[in-house]
Design an enzyme around this catalytic site. Structure first.
Site, PDB file in Angstrom:
ATOM      1  N   ASP A  27       9.557  -4.193   1.621  1.00  0.00           N
ATOM      2  CA  ASP A  27       9.453  -2.781   1.941  1.00  0.00           C
ATOM      3  C   ASP A  27      10.244  -2.502   3.219  1.00  0.00           C
ATOM      4  OD1 ASP A  27       8.554  -0.171   1.572  1.00  0.00           O
ATOM      5  OD2 ASP A  27       6.781  -0.474   2.805  1.00  0.00           O
ATOM      6  N   TYR A  62      11.874   0.584   6.008  1.00  0.00           N
ATOM      7  CA  TYR A  62      11.282   1.581   6.919  1.00  0.00           C
ATOM      8  C   TYR A  62      12.465   2.405   7.414  1.00  0.00           C
ATOM      9  CZ  TYR A  62       8.363   2.742  11.131  1.00  0.00           C
ATOM     10  OH  TYR A  62       7.634   3.342  12.125  1.00  0.00           O
ATOM     11  N   HIS A 105      10.693   9.731   9.239  1.00  0.00           N
ATOM     12  CA  HIS A 105       9.400   9.048   9.121  1.00  0.00           C
ATOM     13  C   HIS A 105       9.142   8.160  10.340  1.00  0.00           C
ATOM     14  CE1 HIS A 105       6.002   6.834   7.555  1.00  0.00           C
ATOM     15  NE2 HIS A 105       6.670   5.715   7.653  1.00  0.00           N
ATOM     16  N   ARG A 157       3.086   6.464  19.648  1.00  0.00           N
ATOM     17  CA  ARG A 157       3.637   6.105  20.953  1.00  0.00           C
ATOM     18  C   ARG A 157       3.947   7.383  21.736  1.00  0.00           C
ATOM     19  NH1 ARG A 157       5.622   2.156  17.586  1.00  0.00           N
ATOM     20  NH2 ARG A 157       7.387   3.461  17.041  1.00  0.00           N
ATOM     21  N   GLU A 167       2.534   6.733   0.288  1.00  0.00           N
ATOM     22  CA  GLU A 167       3.848   6.806   0.915  1.00  0.00           C
ATOM     23  C   GLU A 167       4.856   7.032  -0.195  1.00  0.00           C
ATOM     24  OE1 GLU A 167       4.599   3.437   3.523  1.00  0.00           O
ATOM     25  OE2 GLU A 167       3.470   4.413   5.137  1.00  0.00           O
ATOM     26  N   GLU A 224       8.167   6.715  -1.809  1.00  0.00           N
ATOM     27  CA  GLU A 224       9.307   5.811  -1.655  1.00  0.00           C
ATOM     28  C   GLU A 224      10.079   5.714  -2.968  1.00  0.00           C
ATOM     29  OE1 GLU A 224       8.467   2.122   0.329  1.00  0.00           O
ATOM     30  OE2 GLU A 224       6.889   2.983   1.570  1.00  0.00           O
ATOM     31  N   ASP A 272       3.705   3.545  -2.139  1.00  0.00           N
ATOM     32  CA  ASP A 272       3.229   2.456  -1.280  1.00  0.00           C
ATOM     33  C   ASP A 272       1.895   2.890  -0.660  1.00  0.00           C
ATOM     34  OD1 ASP A 272       3.049   0.271   0.405  1.00  0.00           O
ATOM     35  OD2 ASP A 272       4.424   1.101   1.891  1.00  0.00           O
ATOM     36  N   GLN A 330      -4.909  -0.850   8.238  1.00  0.00           N
ATOM     37  CA  GLN A 330      -3.579  -1.197   8.748  1.00  0.00           C
ATOM     38  C   GLN A 330      -3.538  -1.171  10.275  1.00  0.00           C
ATOM     39  OE1 GLN A 330      -0.544   1.429   7.174  1.00  0.00           O
ATOM     40  NE2 GLN A 330       1.067   0.583   8.476  1.00  0.00           N
TER      41      GLN A 330
END
Lengths: 423, 423
Positions: free
Chosen positions: B133, B135, B140, B149, B206, B208, B240, B247
């Site tokens: 997978d 990213y 996203h 963050r 998700e 994808e 996904d 997680q």
């Protein structure tokens, strides 16, 4: 069932004193013959082509299909289930027991079925479906945490609550003896403002043991601590080769990827959980904190298996750089498998779960060069006068492992791999 | 070769105006018949059992083996190679072209080979070896970085230099229509001092797209940007599923594990890269920073494919909660595959690589509930008056996708999955 800890059990095949493969072991693997791949085992220094024994009538009456023996992998054998696996293993131990004449009386069958180990080609024993790598040695996690974070805060908050794991690459798992090229990739040199591309400069091994799934589950099902062993067929030694510089740059936030998936090496013989039963030993106390109930351990589920790592330069004398033990695991295999499936994740026959680097408490028992050389600050002196912070081109890394009790030694043989220069 | 963008090409099978499957598409999948699993394709609302056509002589002279058609998966078909795949696809387009009488003249073959889509059972098209997978949507990664963050520092330092990826679980990839139980597992509630065990409370999708490998490499080999497309057979829609609370607690430092591996869902038809050629569109400029030379993109390698996500409650009206587009990818599939193999990691036929969540620049195009509801702070109003921050028990999540050019629409159909309550 074979009494693996019965020292009086002897084979008519000669077994050297330091052999990992007495008649009490009987691991399973695949030998490549002219006519194809065959299910095999080994006693002493003799590889046994079980397909030849099957066609010679030695397994008659057990209801076994030829396709289990004439097979590229041991998966179909494992899928028969532990009861049937034990019947075959017991039958092998009878055929090769001292005094038994069934095979010894048949010279042509002996000639076709028995192969000196030095002349046998062993291939990947297992067709690996999914491969998972755990991170379950507390000393290893502590060491890494000290180096990359802070000795006072070395373990991340989740580490003592669950066996941290991640998915790895199955396609690049290779059998012992397969050389690997030094990987290339992106690294971010210290102080640089942009990454560079080139051969890995910090190539490492990780000393691990992996278990192989022999009994599948359906998606949505879970495996409990008490049923976990029923799903574990056996174990191999596992070298989780690691490119530390590639790994360091890529791994946030989703984990290791190209730093690992250029290759992992396994030993060719899958040693059954039954054969390792004599080495079962107590598991570490987990009371600060206690795990959640689904992970709680109430039995001895660790194994006292001595583990070694040797580095052998292309020319020049080698050295054992690590002596560790599988008993050092904080999270045991049952906890790993229970956790893996607590969310309903299914497992299939042939799936492989590696332990994570198995480090003991002292430097001599650290399971990776990262730890042994403490990030390159404490090089290892080699007998030829050279030093190692990490692995050089031309080096062969060999891992060995065995348990010993009551004079019976049961082991894995070795997993060995040579590093070739990058293209 | 089929002119996928030729609007004048018509089939004698009726194709509704909004169908994803005109004769220009010809995707591949597996249909389950009484006699077993068969290679199949679809035109309009008609599933075509290609094994029946094979046995009816429709592929005579092409040198194809029956085992390719009588197969549980399309892997053996893909392994024939693109040249042969194209011959079969072209032949199918001839047989079903308006005016062609070869099959129309054979009523019994038509009766056995053609199945109304509403009556056809489709199974997993691909036996997935390894699943990776990525990213690779900048929006996203930026959104997630903002939430977890800092908006001024949302992308991690490596993100613009390489397509971040990680290994996922192949065993739990299921075909559209397969319900999934809400996973259970460990979570660390905000403010708590120890984790709890229970059903996931932040269950997400998700959006994808995944590509399927059709041509393998050997361990140690690399794939270049210019050869990457030769290794990609085709694409599927990919959900996904993600358990955000599981997680969040588990993912440091080695990445997502149980938060993902309880299940991923794919659409049943693998749409070939050839069929998607008309939708090729420019790739985003990558000049701040420029990627390293091995990843440099010199061609249009993105695809203009409209993507949608619907949530349909068990009772009550559904809603489209996301309209995105595959063209939003920052790192394209060729860059992903090139990066994946730069270290010598091998790929095998059937391996699957998913894009990572495909979010566009606005909220309406965000590809996960985490982003749409902005961590639960902006719930979605459903037509039945309820709200969604994440996915409820009984909800069915359906993803759809198609490209459209010159009046020809080529699509994936859908991937759909219902969430059942935890045990």
């Amino acid at each position: 069932m074979i009494k693996a800890n019965n020292p009086s059990l002897k084979s008519w095949i000669q077994v050297p004193a330091d052999s990992d493969f007495p008649i009490q072991n009987i691991p399973f693997g695949i030998v490549v013959r002219e006519s194809g791949h065959k299910l095999a085992t080994i006693i002493g220094d003799t590889v046994i082509d079980l397909a030849e024994l099957y066609h010679g009538g030695m397994f008659d009456g057990l209801g076994l299909d030829a396709s289990v023996f004439e097979n590229e992998f041991i998966n179909d054998f494992m899928a028969l289930g532990k009861a049937q696996n034990r019947v075959v293993r017991d039958r092998i131990s009878v055929i090769f027991q001292e005094g038994n004449q069934e095979l010894q009386g048949n010279e042509s069958l002996m000639a076709s079925a028995l192969i000196p180990a030095s002349e046998a080609t062993l291939s990947m024993p297992v067709k690996v479906g999914d491969y998972t790598d755990f991170y379950s040695s507390r000393d290893h996690a502590y060491n890494v945490g000290c180096m990359f974070r802070d000795p006072n805060n070395a373990l991340l908050p989740n580490w003592l609550h669950l066996p941290v794991g991640y998915h790895g690459r199955a396609s690049s798992i290779v059998v012992s003896g397969t050389p690997l090229k030094r990987p290339k990739g992106q690294q971010m040199p210290a102080g640089a403002d942009k990454p560079v591309y080139g051969p890995c400069r910090l190539l490492d091994f990780e000393l691990e043991v992996a278990f192989v799934i022999g009994k599948e589950t359906a998606l949505g099902d879970t495996i409990s601590m008490d049923s976990a062993e029923e799903h574990i067929f056996g174990l191999v030694l596992f070298n989780d080769w690691s490119a530390r510089d590639i790994q360091k740059w890529e791994y946030v936030p989703l984990g290791p990827f190209l730093g690992k998936n250029f290759g992992s090496s396994i030993s060719p013989w899958v040693v059954t959980l039954d054969a390792l039963e004599p080495f079962r030993t107590e598991s570490p106390k987990q009371n600060d904190p206690e795990p959640l109930p689904y992970l709680k351990n109430t039995e001895d589920r660790n194994y006292d298996i001595n583990l070694f790592v040797d580095i052998n330069p292309e020319s020049g004398e080698g050295k054992t750089v690590c002596e560790s033990n599988f008993k050092y695991m904080y999270w045991n295999m049952c906890q790993q498998l229970t956790h893996h499936t607590v969310n309903g994740c299914n497992v299939k026959v042939g799936d492989m779960c590696a332990s994570g680097t198995i480090s003991g408490p002292e430097r001599g028992s650290f399971g990776s060069m990262l730890e042994i050389s403490w990030k390159g600050t404490k090089p290892v002196d080699m007998p030829d006068g050279s030093q190692r912070k990490f692995i050089n081109d031309g080096d062969t890394v060999t891992m060995r492992g065995y348990g010993e009790r009551n004079g019976v030694r049961i082991g894995f043989g070795e997993v060995s791999g040579k590093i070739l220069p990058a293209d």
